[in-house]
Scaffold this active site. Structure first.
Site, PDB file in Angstrom:
ATOM      1  N   GLY A 378      -8.734   6.154   2.045  1.00  0.00           N
ATOM      2  CA  GLY A 378      -7.949   7.249   1.241  1.00  0.00           C
ATOM      3  C   GLY A 378      -6.345   7.104   1.183  1.00  0.00           C
ATOM      4  CB  SER A 380      -0.205   7.354   3.287  1.00  0.00           C
ATOM      5  OG  SER A 380      -0.387   6.236   3.274  1.00  0.00           O
ATOM      6  CD  GLU A 508      -4.671   1.122   7.472  1.00  0.00           C
ATOM      7  OE1 GLU A 508      -4.572  -0.053   7.085  1.00  0.00           O
ATOM      8  OE2 GLU A 508      -4.773   1.862   6.688  1.00  0.00           O
TER       9      GLU A 508
END
Length: 595
Positions: A378, A380, A508
């Site tokens: 999705g 930020s 991440e």
């Protein structure tokens, strides 16, 4: 005036109660204190006897005779006073240092037990200042002033009693000065309290700036902001200087005032005493003894004026320390000590907001299958990292609940729940120390070097570690600055291997790496993910296209779930995101499996 007077007095009384409770809770060494106080009593009593023996010696000299017993008594009193003083000072200082050491230990353990929202609201420098600067103020007060508080009380009470015994008229003259001095010092002390609080605020600000700027010194130098940061620090230093001058002015008033009072009282007593000796109401020995006792009373009184100002200065520090100690800790009590393995994670109607009325997650319902890979994608700010923070129990949902199998995750102790989780983020945080210490960080059991090597092999970290001159004993520097991003990531993965978690959270994990490093890290992550419930946050869809389940999170809400191919067909936003990244990948010459 009647309504204001108690209001100005209340903060001092409340502050003193807080300070007394703080010292009591610091577990002072009571046996040492008791012995020290007994020695202090002996020392003070010996000191009070000396003027009386001096009186007998002087009155004996006037009769042309030397009383050897008086001289022996004087010598014995001096020796006893010196010995008792030396031992009691050491023991009282030991007690003071022990109290502050216990206080710092308690405060440090409290800081480590505080929940993450506390650190969101309070700057790191402020918290550091509480542990270091504020406790130093308390330590200085205890070791430099409070160690002599009891002896000063005894000296004053005993000295005044002997002064009345020698001459009640001159004693009443002395005591008349005390209320006048107190009326002057009380408002001065309240002023010192206010200045001290402001000074401590500025000190905390300066500590915070120093920690932030020094911690990010490369950013400061890279963007040429040295002058800006210098001005920011200088501004706070100037404010501290201004408050220091205000404090100096108060101390400059207290010092000369104390000296003036002592000198005036001495001159007055010499004058009145001389008249009473001439009239035969006093002997010369009585006058000398009276003056010696007067010094033994005035000196502690003068110390009380300094003590009073120091106590006012410490009250602000006590208030701040108590605020931290009173803060609610992370919940530790729970009926379940360990969670089973291989259970699904379920979020039921979960909502969360860092600030009231500003929801980051809204009514999230999600099932994360056991021993499968679930990717959260999705834009930020959609709430992905917040979702991770809730799973780690850094925060508590405003509404809803999170379950592991049939149980809510808050039914497990924090230690047992977090022991199930392995976390690898894009920053790969590291502690200053060696590679070995960082790989074994947070591992409670004994770990052999062979286990560490095996974890490093699985994380593809062993090849670069073995090439280092000191290998696993290589210092990584502050926050791992001596290592590259890829090397830090692989050490973080080795740490996760050694932890052997049931739940793996990847935030991440490869977004900040170059192609070569990413390839090595991806292989390491593939090893780590086998047989584990894995939750992945990723911006680049190419890293999650093979996930068992992909969840699309937008503005705090789940807008889609499925496999990569299912979402390409059913979810417009996901399809647009995939097409955009496919174009970017094609322009950069990279292959892509997005569509």
């Amino acid at each position: 005036m009647e309504t204001n007077m108690p209001a100005t007095a209340r903060p001092d009384a409340a502050g003193l109660r807080r300070f007394a409770r703080l010292i009591s809770d610091a577990n002072p060494p009571r046996v040492v204190l008791t012995v020290a106080l007994l020695l202090t009593l002996i020392q003070t009593a010996a000191g009070l006897i000396v003027p009386l023996m001096t009186k007998g010696l002087i009155d004996g000299l006037t009769a042309d005779s030397l009383n050897r017993q008086v001289l022996i008594g004087l010598a014995a009193a001096f020796i006893l006073q010196a010995a008792a003083s030396a031992v009691s000072i050491y023991m009282l200082n030991y007690a003071g240092q022990r109290i502050v050491a216990n206080l710092r230990t308690r405060l440090w353990e409290k800081v480590l037990a505080l929940p993450i929202p506390f650190f969101d609201r309070n700057r790191t420098g402020d918290t550091m200042s509480r542990v270091t600067n504020d406790t130093s103020l308390i330590m200085n007060l205890i070791t430099e002033y409070l160690v002599s508080f009891v002896s000063n009380i005894i000296a004053i009470v005993g000295g005044i009693a002997l002064l009345f015994y020698l001459d009640w008229v001159m004693t009443l003259i002395i005591l008349a000065v005390v209320p006048v001095t107190a009326l002057i010092l009380m408002p001065v002390g309240r002023k010192m309290y206010r200045i001290s609080k402001k000074q401590q605020d500025e000190m905390a600000d300066l500590t915070s700036i120093l920690g932030q700027v020094i911690g990010e010194i490369r950013l400061v130098k890279a963007y040429g902001t040295e002058n800006r940061e210098a001005r920011s620090g200088e501004d706070r230093i100037r404010r501290m200087f201004a408050f220091g001058l205000q404090e100096a002015r108060i101390l400059a008033l207290i010092g000369p005032l104390s000296t003036f009072v002592m000198t005036a009282v001495l001159v007055l007593i010499l004058g009145v005493g001389g008249i009473r000796v001439a009239s035969g109401l006093l002997t010369a020995g009585d006058l000398v003894a009276f003056i010696l006792l007067l010094f033994q009373v005035i000196t502690p009184m003068a110390q009380f004026t300094t003590l009073y100002s120091r106590v006012q200065k410490v009250l602000g520090a006590t208030e701040r320390i108590q605020a931290i100690l009173a803060h609610e800790e992370e919940p530790q009590d729970s009926r379940k000590m360990a969670a089973p393995e291989g259970e699904a994670i379920e979020l039921r109607n979960v909502s969360f907001a860092y600030n009231p009325g500003e929801e980051v997650l809204r009514n999230v319902n999600l099932v994360i299958p056991a021993r499968q890979t679930t990717a959260i994608v999705g834009p930020s700010g959609s709430g992905k990292s917040t979702l991770f923070a809730l799973l780690e129990r850094f925060y508590v949902p405003v509404e809803g609940e999170i379950r592991y199998g049939q149980d809510r995750i808050d039914e497990y102790t924090l230690a047992s729940w977090r022991a199930k989780i392995g976390y690898v983020s894009q920053e790969s945080p590291m502690m200053a120390g060696t590679i070995l210490e960082n790989i074994t960080y947070g591992i409670s059991r004994e770990v052999t070097l062979e286990e560490v090597r095996q974890a490093a092999e699985l994380a593809y970290a062993a090849p670069f570690i073995d090439k280092l001159p000191q290998q696993y004993q290589t210092e990584v520097g502050e926050r791992g600055i001596k290592l590259s991003g890829g090397q830090r990531q692989r050490i973080a993965i080795a740490r996760a291997f050694l932890r052997s978690p049931d739940i793996l959270m990847l935030d991440e994990a490869t977004s900040a790496l170059d192609s070569s490093s990413e390839h090595e890290v991806q292989k390491a992550l593939a090893n780590l993910m086998k047989g584990r419930t894995t939750i992945v946050i990723a911006h680049r869809l190419s890293t999650v296209v093979h996930s068992d389940k992909i969840v699309v999170l937008e503005n705090g809400r789940i807008t889609g779930e499925g496999t990569h191919q299912e979402l390409l067909q059913s979810h417009e936003v996901y399809r647009e995101l995939a097409q955009k990244q496919f174009v970017e990948a094609g322009q950069s010459g990279e292959t892509s499996e997005l569509i």
